[in-house]
Scaffold this motif. Structure first.
Motif, short mmCIF file in Angstrom:
data_model
loop_
_atom_site.label_atom_id
_atom_site.label_comp_id
_atom_site.label_asym_id
_atom_site.label_seq_id
_atom_site.Cartn_x
_atom_site.Cartn_y
_atom_site.Cartn_z
N THR A 10 1.01 -1.16 -0.41
CA THR A 10 -0.17 -0.17 0.15
C THR A 10 0.74 1.31 -0.44
O THR A 10 1.95 0.92 0.54
N MET A 12 -0.67 3.66 0.88
CA MET A 12 -1.33 4.84 2.50
C MET A 12 -0.61 5.01 3.53
O MET A 12 -0.37 4.26 4.19
N THR A 13 -0.71 5.94 3.83
CA THR A 13 -0.27 6.53 4.99
C THR A 13 -1.01 6.98 6.18
O THR A 13 -1.94 8.40 5.37
N GLU A 14 -0.99 7.50 7.54
CA GLU A 14 -1.13 8.64 8.11
C GLU A 14 -0.86 9.89 8.14
O GLU A 14 -2.10 10.71 8.13
N THR A 15 0.15 10.45 7.51
CA THR A 15 1.07 11.66 7.87
C THR A 15 1.56 11.77 6.57
O THR A 15 1.79 11.06 5.92
N GLU A 18 5.04 10.54 7.37
CA GLU A 18 5.12 8.57 6.95
C GLU A 18 4.86 8.64 5.84
O GLU A 18 5.80 8.10 5.14
N ASN A 73 -2.67 9.15 -1.42
CA ASN A 73 -3.16 9.58 0.30
C ASN A 73 -4.36 10.71 -0.48
O ASN A 73 -4.67 11.39 0.66
N TRP A 76 -3.72 13.88 2.19
CA TRP A 76 -3.87 13.59 3.18
C TRP A 76 -5.22 14.63 3.33
O TRP A 76 -5.31 14.64 4.72
N LYS A 78 -8.35 15.56 4.58
CA LYS A 78 -9.79 14.37 5.04
C LYS A 78 -11.34 14.99 5.70
O LYS A 78 -11.31 16.64 5.73
#
Length: 78
Positions: A10, A12-15, A18, A73, A76, A78
């Protein structure tokens, strides 16, 4: 031995931090996949470590990987 080019399969990262770390990891993995011989890679380190143009090129690879991860992402948002 095969090299896993996308850890955990993946992007996909949270931040963003990252994401940047993942970009560096992916850049290192592509070097390993391109030159699988560890001894050869170790011998070349001295060459690129002292060549400003090569170091800039490495930065460009990381930036390209980071742009791909950021897009995956949705930057980022949201």
């Amino acid at each position: 031995m095969t090299t896993t080019l996308i850890p955990n399969n993946t992007l996909m990262t949270e931040t963003p931090e990252e994401g940047r770390a993942l970009a560096v990891k992916l850049s290192r993995l592509i070097i390993k996949a391109t030159q699988p011989d560890e001894e050869a890679r170790n011998k070349m380190r001295g060459v690129y470590a002292n060549d400003p143009a090569m170091l800039i090129s490495i930065g460009q690879v990381v930036a390209t990987e980071f742009a791909t991860i950021a897009a995956a992402n949705n930057y980022w948002r949201k």
